[in-house]
Design a protein around this motif. Structure first.
Motif, PDB file in Angstrom:
ATOM      1  N   SER A  22     -39.480  -6.688  -1.731  1.00 33.13           N
ATOM      2  CA  SER A  22     -40.184  -6.259  -0.531  1.00 33.13           C
ATOM      3  C   SER A  22     -41.445  -5.496  -0.905  1.00 33.13           C
ATOM      4  O   SER A  22     -41.658  -5.127  -2.061  1.00 33.13           O
ATOM      5  CB  SER A  22     -39.278  -5.386   0.338  1.00 33.13           C
ATOM      6  N   ASP A  33     -38.189  -2.397  -2.664  1.00 32.14           N
ATOM      7  CA  ASP A  33     -36.763  -2.718  -2.669  1.00 32.14           C
ATOM      8  C   ASP A  33     -36.557  -4.172  -3.081  1.00 32.14           C
ATOM      9  O   ASP A  33     -37.422  -5.029  -2.883  1.00 32.14           O
ATOM     10  CB  ASP A  33     -36.150  -2.477  -1.288  1.00 32.14           C
ATOM     11  N   THR A  62     -33.849  -7.281  -2.618  1.00 33.33           N
ATOM     12  CA  THR A  62     -32.691  -7.873  -1.954  1.00 33.33           C
ATOM     13  C   THR A  62     -32.184  -9.013  -2.825  1.00 33.33           C
ATOM     14  O   THR A  62     -32.943  -9.929  -3.162  1.00 33.33           O
ATOM     15  CB  THR A  62     -33.057  -8.380  -0.559  1.00 33.33           C
ATOM     16  N   GLU A  82     -24.684 -10.164  -0.624  1.00 30.45           N
ATOM     17  CA  GLU A  82     -26.119  -9.910  -0.572  1.00 30.45           C
ATOM     18  C   GLU A  82     -26.322  -8.407  -0.468  1.00 30.45           C
ATOM     19  O   GLU A  82     -25.799  -7.776   0.460  1.00 30.45           O
ATOM     20  CB  GLU A  82     -26.762 -10.622   0.616  1.00 30.45           C
ATOM     21  N   ARG A  90     -29.059  -4.844  -1.208  1.00 26.38           N
ATOM     22  CA  ARG A  90     -30.439  -4.369  -1.269  1.00 26.38           C
ATOM     23  C   ARG A  90     -30.467  -3.116  -2.137  1.00 26.38           C
ATOM     24  O   ARG A  90     -29.787  -2.121  -1.831  1.00 26.38           O
ATOM     25  CB  ARG A  90     -30.959  -4.071   0.133  1.00 26.38           C
ATOM     26  N   LYS A 119     -32.911  -0.372  -4.736  1.00 24.40           N
ATOM     27  CA  LYS A 119     -34.223   0.129  -5.118  1.00 24.40           C
ATOM     28  C   LYS A 119     -34.501  -0.207  -6.579  1.00 24.40           C
ATOM     29  O   LYS A 119     -33.593  -0.585  -7.323  1.00 24.40           O
ATOM     30  CB  LYS A 119     -34.294   1.643  -4.896  1.00 24.40           C
TER      31      LYS A 119
END
Length: 627
Positions: A454, A458, A460, A493, A495, A497
Motif C-alpha cells: 500500500s 503496509d 497485505t 490473508e 496485513r 507493517k
C-alpha cells in the motif's frame, strides 16, 4: 630429400603470407622445383641469384618471424593512432611499414583512411562555421555532415553536431505550431444575434488581425457574445467553439476559421508524431488509458522496446506525456522472510509376553494322513518364539525451512520443499493393450504468497500453506499401488507493517494408537491376562509453526502533484480548448467578490466610466442588454 622439401614448403607458406603480391614469382619457383633437383636449387648460387632482383628470401625462418612481429606491432600502433585522431603519428607509422613491406595492404588501407579522415575533419570544421548563420547555411551544414556520416557512420563529432541540428530543427518546427497572435491588449465584446461576418469584421478593424473564413462557413451564421477584458485568442476561441467552428493561427497577424468537421480538421490541423519509451508500464494498458481519457485515435504500441507512438496535435502531446509519467512508475517490491518449523514428537511402548500362536507340522515329502500317525513332538514347530517384551522409544523431529523471497507487487511466489511421488495408473484398451500412465504428486512443504504493498507502507499478503506426507501404500483391485497422502493446509490473508513479524501456529495433528496381541480367552482374564498378551502404545503429536516478516525493498512511489491533477480541455476536444488553460485557483478568482473576471489579482473594475485600454466593442444604440 624429404627434409629439404619440408623446409622449402615452410618458406613458401611464409612468402605467400607476407608477399601476396608476388604470387607469379612463387609459381615460377614451384614450377622450377618440380623439374630439377631440390638439392641443386639450394646448393647452386647461380639459381638463387636469378630471383634476387624480385624477392630476397630470408636466410632462415627466424628472420621472417621477427619481421612479421615488427610489422604486426607497427600496424597495431598505427591503427590505434588513427582511432585517436592522431593522423600525423598514424601516417609516420604506416610509412615505416612501407619501408619494411612496400606492398602491405593494411598500410595502404590505413593511408587511405588517414586521407579521408583529414578531409572529414576539414568538412566538419566548415560545417561548424555555417551553423547558426541562416537557414540556408544550416541546410548546407546539414548536407556536409550527412556526407561525412555516409562515409564514416562512427564519426562522433559529426554525429553529435547533426543530432543537435535535427533536435533544434524539430524544436523550431514544434514551436512554429504554437503560433500566437501579437495583439495582447484585452478585448471586450457585446453582440446579440449578430451575423458572424460582422463580428469578425469588427475584430479585424479593431485589432488589425487578418481573419480568413473558409468557404464552407455559413454566411447566415449568427452569434451572441458578451465578454469583458479577455485576451483576443480567448475571445476567438469562445466565438468559434460556440458556433461549431475551429480556428488556426497562421502567423502573428493572421487567423483562419473553418467548420468543425472531420474533413476540415484533417485539412487544417497540424499534427506531430512522438514516441514515448516506457520503463515499467505495460504499453497495451497505457494505450487503452490514452484512448479512453484523451480520445487519441492514432496510437501504436511496440512491446519489444517497449514504446508507444502517438500522432496528434502538440497540445495533446503535453497531456499524453503527463498521463504516461503518472503511470510509468516502478513496481514496488518486498522481501518476505519466513521461518517454517514442523515439530514432531513420538512416544511408543511395547510391554508383555509373547506366546506361540501357531503349530506347524514339519514334512519334507509332503504331509499325508498316514504320515500323521507317526507325528511326534520332534515333527512339530511353534511360532513365534516365546519372549518377554519391555521396550520404550521417544523421538523428537524438527524440520526447519528459512526461505527468503523477493516478490514484485501483486505477483505470486511459490516454494516447494519435498518430493514428487509417482502414482502409476494402468489403462486397458479395447484390444487388450495395457498402458501405464505416470503422474507425480508434490509432497512436503508447499507455500504460495502474493503481497500487495500500500501507499502507507503496509503489506497485505495472501498466504496458502500446505504440508503433506506419504502414508500407507494402498493396493487397488487391479494390483496398482497408490500411496495415501496426508495433508494439512491453511489459507489466509493478513496485513502487516514493514518489518512486523506474524506467527501462525495451531496446525496440530495428535494421534494415539494402542494395539493388543493376546491369546484368546487367557488374555482376557483381569490382571493375569497381562501374562498372556502384548500391549503396544504409540502417541504421535505434530505441530506446524510459520513465521513471516515483510521487508519493503522498493516502496510504492506516488506521482508528483503536477501529474495528479491537470487541465485537459473539453470532453470532445481534450487538449484542444482555450489557448490559456486556467488552474482551479484562477477559475475561482473569476467569481471572487471584488475581482473582475479576467483580471485576477487586480482590484475590481471601477463603476465610473474610464477610457478603454484595449478593444471595447459595445452593442449598437437601441440594442442595450437588460441583463
Amino acid at each position: 630429400m624429404n627434409t629439404l622439401n619440408l623446409k622449402l614448403e615452410t618458406i613458401m607458406n611464409k612468402i605467400v603470407y607476407y608477399f601476396s603480391k608476388l604470387l607469379i614469382v612463387v609459381s615460377v619457383i614451384a614450377f622450377a622445383l618440380s623439374g630439377c633437383n631440390t638439392a641443386d636449387l639450394f646448393t647452386k648460387k647461380d639459381d638463387v641469384t636469378d630471383y634476387s632482383d624480385v624477392l630476397a628470401v630470408p636466410e632462415n625462418i627466424e628472420e621472417l618471424k621477427q619481421k612479421g612481429k615488427v610489422l604486426q606491432g607497427l600496424t597495431i600502433e598505427a591503427d590505434a593512432a588513427l582511432n585517436n585522431d592522431d593522423f600525423d603519428s598514424a601516417e609516420q607509422l604506416y610509412n615505416r611499414i612501407f619501408d619494411l613491406d612496400l606492398n602491405n595492404l593494411r598500410a595502404k588501407e590505413g593511408m587511405r583512411r588517414v586521407a579521408i579522415f583529414r578531409q572529414h575533419e576539414a568538412t566538419i570544421e566548415q560545417a561548424q562555421g555555417l551553423i547558426g548563420r541562416s537557414e540556408q547555411d544550416d541546410e548546407k551544414a546539414a548536407t556536409l555532415l550527412r556526407e561525412v556520416l555516409v562515409e564514416d557512420p562512427e564519426n562522433i563529432e559529426a554525429a553529435s553536431l547533426y543530432r543537435a541540428m535535427v533536435v533544434r530543427e524539430d524544436e523550431k518546427r514544434i514551436e512554429g505550431l504554437h503560433k500566437r497572435l501579437k495583439y495582447t491588449n484585452p478585448v471586450s465584446l457585446e453582440f446579440r444575434d449578430t451575423q458572424l461576418k460582422i463580428i469578425i469584421e469588427a475584430l479585424a478593424k479593431g485589432t488589425g488581425v487578418n481573419f480568413i473564413l473558409d468557404k464552407d462557413v455559413k454566411s447566415n451564421l449568427k452569434a451572441s457574445l458578451f465578454i469583458q477584458n479577455v485576451s483576443l485568442e480567448d475571445a476567438i476561441d469562445v466565438l468559434v467553439q460556440s458556433n461549431q467552428l475551429k480556428k488556426k493561427v497562421l502567423n502573428e497577424n493572421s487567423v483562419i476559421i473553418y467548420p468543425d468537421t472531420p474533413l476540415k480538421t484533417r485539412q487544417y490541423q497540424d499534427l506531430i508524431i512522438r514516441s514515448f519509451f516506457l520503463e515499467y508500464a505495460d504499453p497495451e494498458t497505457v494505450s487503452k488509458l490514452l484512448k479512453s481519457m484523451l480520445g487519441i485515435r492514432q496510437i501504436q504500441t511496440d512491446d519489444r522496446l517497449p514504446m508507444i507512438m502517438i500522432k496528434d496535435v502538440p497540445e495533446v502531446m503535453v497531456l499524453a506525456e503527463k498521463l504516461i509519467k503518472s503511470q510509468d512508475l516502478p513496481e514496488p517490491e518486498v522481501m518476505l522472510e519466513m521461518e517454517i518449523l514442523e515439530i514432531r514428537r513420538t512416544e511408543s511402548t511395547d510391554k508383555g509376553v509373547t506366546w506361540p500362536t501357531r503349530l506347524t507340522v514339519i514334512s519334507s515329502d509332503g504331509l499325508t494322513l498316514e504320515a500323521l500317525k507317526n507325528v511326534n513332538s520332534g515333527d512339530i514347530s511353534v511360532s513365534p518364539n516365546p519372549s518377554i517384551i519391555f521396550e520404550g522409544q521417544d523421538s523428537n523431529v524438527n524440520l526447519l525451512a528459512n526461505p527468503r523471497i523477493r516478490v514484485k507487487n501483486g505477483e505470486s511466489a511459490k516454494i516447494h520443499i519435498g518430493d514428487r511421488v509417482p502414482v502409476i495408473t494402468s489403462n486397458v484398451s479395447s484390444n487388450g493393450v495395457i498402458s501405464d500412465n505416470v503422474q507425480y504428486i508434490d509432497t512436503g512443504l508447499k507455500l504460495e504468497v502474493q503481497p500487495t504493498i500500500s501507499m502507507s507502507g503496509d503489506v497485505t499478503i495472501k498466504l496458502t500453506l500446505e504440508v503433506s506426507s506419504v502414508g500407507e501404500i494402498v493396493t487397488t483391485i487391479t494390483g496398482a499401488s497408490v500411496p495415501q497422502i496426508g495433508t494439512r493446509s491453511t489459507s489466509t490473508e493478513l496485513r502487516l507493517k514493514d518489518g512486523e513479524t506474524q506467527i501462525l501456529a495451531g496446525l496440530i495433528s495428535d494421534a494415539d494408537r494402542e494395539t493388543v496381541n493376546k491369546i484368546p480367552g487367557l488374555g482376557d482374564i483381569p490382571i493375569l491376562g497381562r501374562f498372556f498378551s502384548t500391549h503396544s502404545n504409540e502417541k504421535v503429536k505434530t505441530e506446524l509453526v510459520l513465521s513471516i516478516t515483510p521487508h519493503i525493498i522498493r516502496p510504492r512511489k506516488s506521482p508528483d502533484a503536477a501529474l495528479a491533477e491537470y487541465w485537459t480541455g473539453t470532453e470532445l476536444n481534450a487538449g484542444r480548448g482555450f489557448t490559456q488553460p486556467r488552474t482551479r485557483e484562477e477559475i475561482s478568482k473569476l467569481f471572487k467578490a471584488g475581482v473582475a473576471p479576467g483580471s485576477a489579482n487586480k482590484p475590481a473594475v471601477s463603476k465610473e466610466p474610464a477610457a478603454p485600454q484595449g478593444l471595447n466593442i459595445q452593442l449598437p444604440p437601441g440594442l442595450a442588454s437588460e441583463f
